[in-house]
Design a protein around this motif. Structure first.
Motif, PDB file in Angstrom:
ATOM      1  N   THR A 134      -7.479   1.770  -0.488  1.00 42.63           N
ATOM      2  CA  THR A 134      -6.746   2.274  -0.376  1.00 42.63           C
ATOM      3  C   THR A 134      -5.861   1.293  -1.427  1.00 42.63           C
ATOM      4  OG1 THR A 134      -5.800   3.674   1.674  1.00 42.63           O
ATOM      5  CG2 THR A 134      -3.828   3.321   0.938  1.00 42.63           C
ATOM      6  N   ILE A 135      -5.140   2.231  -2.615  1.00 44.18           N
ATOM      7  CA  ILE A 135      -4.577   1.723  -3.827  1.00 44.18           C
ATOM      8  C   ILE A 135      -2.695   1.969  -3.769  1.00 44.18           C
ATOM      9  CG2 ILE A 135      -5.043   0.397  -6.583  1.00 44.18           C
ATOM     10  CD1 ILE A 135      -8.142   0.652  -5.685  1.00 44.18           C
ATOM     11  N   VAL A 136      -2.033   1.219  -3.667  1.00 47.21           N
ATOM     12  CA  VAL A 136      -1.142   2.402  -4.031  1.00 47.21           C
ATOM     13  C   VAL A 136      -0.733   1.385  -5.374  1.00 47.21           C
ATOM     14  CG1 VAL A 136       1.736   1.832  -3.346  1.00 47.21           C
ATOM     15  CG2 VAL A 136      -0.164   2.290  -2.249  1.00 47.21           C
ATOM     16  N   ILE A 137      -0.468   1.373  -6.563  1.00 48.26           N
ATOM     17  CA  ILE A 137      -0.183   0.572  -7.669  1.00 48.26           C
ATOM     18  C   ILE A 137       1.682   1.947  -8.259  1.00 48.26           C
ATOM     19  CG2 ILE A 137      -0.355   1.100 -10.214  1.00 48.26           C
ATOM     20  CD1 ILE A 137      -3.390   1.304  -9.265  1.00 48.26           C
ATOM     21  N   VAL A 138       2.479   0.734  -8.780  1.00 45.71           N
ATOM     22  CA  VAL A 138       3.690   0.687  -8.886  1.00 45.71           C
ATOM     23  C   VAL A 138       3.730   0.830 -10.439  1.00 45.71           C
ATOM     24  CG1 VAL A 138       5.822   0.004  -9.209  1.00 45.71           C
ATOM     25  CG2 VAL A 138       4.922  -0.081  -6.786  1.00 45.71           C
ATOM     26  N   THR A 139       4.381   1.284 -11.494  1.00 42.84           N
ATOM     27  CA  THR A 139       3.560   1.784 -12.897  1.00 42.84           C
ATOM     28  C   THR A 139       4.819   2.499 -13.820  1.00 42.84           C
ATOM     29  OG1 THR A 139       2.313   1.452 -14.776  1.00 42.84           O
ATOM     30  CG2 THR A 139       2.263   2.990 -12.716  1.00 42.84           C
ATOM     31  N   HIS A 140       5.059   2.022 -14.984  1.00 43.21           N
ATOM     32  CA  HIS A 140       6.429   2.731 -15.521  1.00 43.21           C
ATOM     33  C   HIS A 140       5.802   3.746 -16.318  1.00 43.21           C
ATOM     34  CE1 HIS A 140       9.164   0.059 -13.725  1.00 43.21           C
ATOM     35  NE2 HIS A 140       9.524   0.831 -13.333  1.00 43.21           N
ATOM     36  N   HIS A 147      -4.659   7.727 -14.182  1.00 43.04           N
ATOM     37  CA  HIS A 147      -6.300   7.031 -13.500  1.00 43.04           C
ATOM     38  C   HIS A 147      -5.837   7.643 -11.993  1.00 43.04           C
ATOM     39  CE1 HIS A 147      -5.602   4.903 -17.777  1.00 43.04           C
ATOM     40  NE2 HIS A 147      -7.132   4.929 -17.356  1.00 43.04           N
ATOM     41  N   CYS A 148      -4.716   7.687 -11.467  1.00 41.98           N
ATOM     42  CA  CYS A 148      -4.961   7.588 -10.171  1.00 41.98           C
ATOM     43  C   CYS A 148      -4.778   9.453  -9.542  1.00 41.98           C
ATOM     44  CB  CYS A 148      -3.389   7.022  -9.670  1.00 41.98           C
ATOM     45  SG  CYS A 148      -2.878   5.898  -9.956  1.00 41.98           S
ATOM     46  N   ASN A 149      -5.179   9.330  -8.100  1.00 44.07           N
ATOM     47  CA  ASN A 149      -5.756  10.738  -7.381  1.00 44.07           C
ATOM     48  C   ASN A 149      -4.301  11.651  -7.117  1.00 44.07           C
ATOM     49  OD1 ASN A 149      -8.353  10.292  -7.226  1.00 44.07           O
ATOM     50  ND2 ASN A 149      -8.307   8.741  -5.558  1.00 44.07           N
ATOM     51  N   ARG A 150      -2.800  10.152  -6.987  1.00 40.93           N
ATOM     52  CA  ARG A 150      -1.965  11.441  -6.555  1.00 40.93           C
ATOM     53  C   ARG A 150      -0.870   9.639  -7.292  1.00 40.93           C
ATOM     54  NH1 ARG A 150       0.027  11.161  -0.090  1.00 40.93           N
ATOM     55  NH2 ARG A 150       2.473  11.937  -0.479  1.00 40.93           N
ATOM     56  N   ILE A 151       0.727  10.951  -8.605  1.00 37.19           N
ATOM     57  CA  ILE A 151       1.421  10.032  -8.846  1.00 37.19           C
ATOM     58  C   ILE A 151       2.586  10.738  -7.898  1.00 37.19           C
ATOM     59  CG2 ILE A 151       2.424  10.262 -10.572  1.00 37.19           C
ATOM     60  CD1 ILE A 151      -0.311  10.641 -12.578  1.00 37.19           C
ATOM     61  N   ILE A 159      12.541   9.845  -4.106  1.00 39.29           N
ATOM     62  CA  ILE A 159      11.306  10.759  -4.569  1.00 39.29           C
ATOM     63  C   ILE A 159      11.660  12.229  -5.067  1.00 39.29           C
ATOM     64  CG2 ILE A 159       8.680  12.484  -3.365  1.00 39.29           C
ATOM     65  CD1 ILE A 159       8.648  10.518  -0.929  1.00 39.29           C
ATOM     66  N   GLU A 160      11.615  12.016  -6.357  1.00 39.71           N
ATOM     67  CA  GLU A 160      11.537  13.232  -6.976  1.00 39.71           C
ATOM     68  C   GLU A 160      10.582  14.130  -7.200  1.00 39.71           C
ATOM     69  OE1 GLU A 160      11.690  12.559 -11.792  1.00 39.71           O
ATOM     70  OE2 GLU A 160      13.720  12.603 -11.228  1.00 39.71           O
ATOM     71  N   SER A 161      10.020  14.236  -7.602  1.00 42.78           N
ATOM     72  CA  SER A 161       8.351  14.790  -7.364  1.00 42.78           C
ATOM     73  C   SER A 161       6.639  13.515  -6.960  1.00 42.78           C
ATOM     74  CB  SER A 161       7.810  15.158  -8.340  1.00 42.78           C
ATOM     75  OG  SER A 161       7.185  13.706  -9.401  1.00 42.78           O
ATOM     76  N   ASP A 162       5.722  15.039  -5.963  1.00 44.06           N
ATOM     77  CA  ASP A 162       4.444  14.137  -5.541  1.00 44.06           C
ATOM     78  C   ASP A 162       3.523  14.946  -6.118  1.00 44.06           C
ATOM     79  OD1 ASP A 162       2.378  13.352  -4.036  1.00 44.06           O
ATOM     80  OD2 ASP A 162       3.729  13.473  -2.188  1.00 44.06           O
ATOM     81  N   GLU A 163       2.584  14.945  -6.804  1.00 44.90           N
ATOM     82  CA  GLU A 163       1.500  15.806  -7.500  1.00 44.90           C
ATOM     83  C   GLU A 163       0.072  15.030  -7.236  1.00 44.90           C
ATOM     84  OE1 GLU A 163       0.609  15.433 -11.504  1.00 44.90           O
ATOM     85  OE2 GLU A 163       3.492  14.434 -11.541  1.00 44.90           O
ATOM     86  N   ARG A 164      -0.718  15.905  -6.998  1.00 45.35           N
ATOM     87  CA  ARG A 164      -1.974  15.687  -6.456  1.00 45.35           C
ATOM     88  C   ARG A 164      -2.756  15.840  -7.912  1.00 45.35           C
ATOM     89  NH1 ARG A 164      -3.261  12.806  -1.379  1.00 45.35           N
ATOM     90  NH2 ARG A 164      -1.849  13.940   0.126  1.00 45.35           N
TER      91      ARG A 164
END
Length: 179
Positions: A134-140, A147-151, A159-164
């Motif tokens: 499990t990888i949690v990346i914080v980025t701007h 590159h991620c499976n979920r943003i 939380i403003e949005s949660d997209e797969r």
């Protein structure tokens, strides 16, 4: 604002301080935005540090393998002041991966890197994700998030949005295209 956190099936709130320290050392890999490297210690010794705390015997070999994995085989005996910001970040990533954690928390892991090195690191993270890490990346950077499976977008702590993401950008393909 409420709930329970389970880590490996155990409630975190019920763990003693020494258990929490062991969990942080053995189950979670941290990539800090500011690196948190020991300044008078080589890259190799910085990567060995979590292994030292865990009582691992073959520290040197495992640390070398982690540095090779992030492309720093030729810089492992250099101190942080002798490395660029991107190289220091890769040392921090190697240190986070050296204990083979199940969870990696990465704060701006590519922030100090050029585009190619960013793609290399994201390809590594994608490989680890395929190995069920499990990888949690914080980025701007939207380009990195793609590159991620979920943003998950946050604004002002909410939380403003949660997209797969059905088809994340494959960092390996980007690397191959630029060769």
């Amino acid at each position: 604002s409420s709930g329970e956190i389970l880590l490996a099936g155990r409630p975190v709130a019920q763990m003693a301080d020494d258990e929490l320290a062991a969990v942080r050392n053995q189950f979670i890999g941290f990539v800090f935005q500011s690196f948190n490297l020991l300044p008078r210690t080589s890259a190799l010794k910085n990567v060995e540090l979590p292994l030292l705390y865990a009582g691992v015997k073959d520290r040197g070999e495992r640390a070398r393998e982690a540095l090779v994995r992030v492309g720093l085989e030729d810089r492992m005996h250099h101190k942080p002041s002798e490395l660029s910001g991107g190289q220091q970040q890769r040392v921090a990533i190697a240190r986070a991966l050296v204990n083979d954690p199940g969870l990696i928390l990465a704060d701006e892991p590519t922030g100090n890197m050029d585009t190619r090195t960013s793609h290399e690191i994201m390809a590594l993270f994608q490989e680890l994700s395929r190995q069920e890490k499990t990888i949690v990346i914080v980025t701007h950077e939207r380009e990195i998030a793609e590159h991620c499976n979920r943003i998950i977008h946050f604004r002002d702590g909410k939380i403003e949005s949660d997209e797969r993401v059905e088809h994340p950008v494959d960092a390996s393909e980007l690397l191959a295209a630029h060769e």
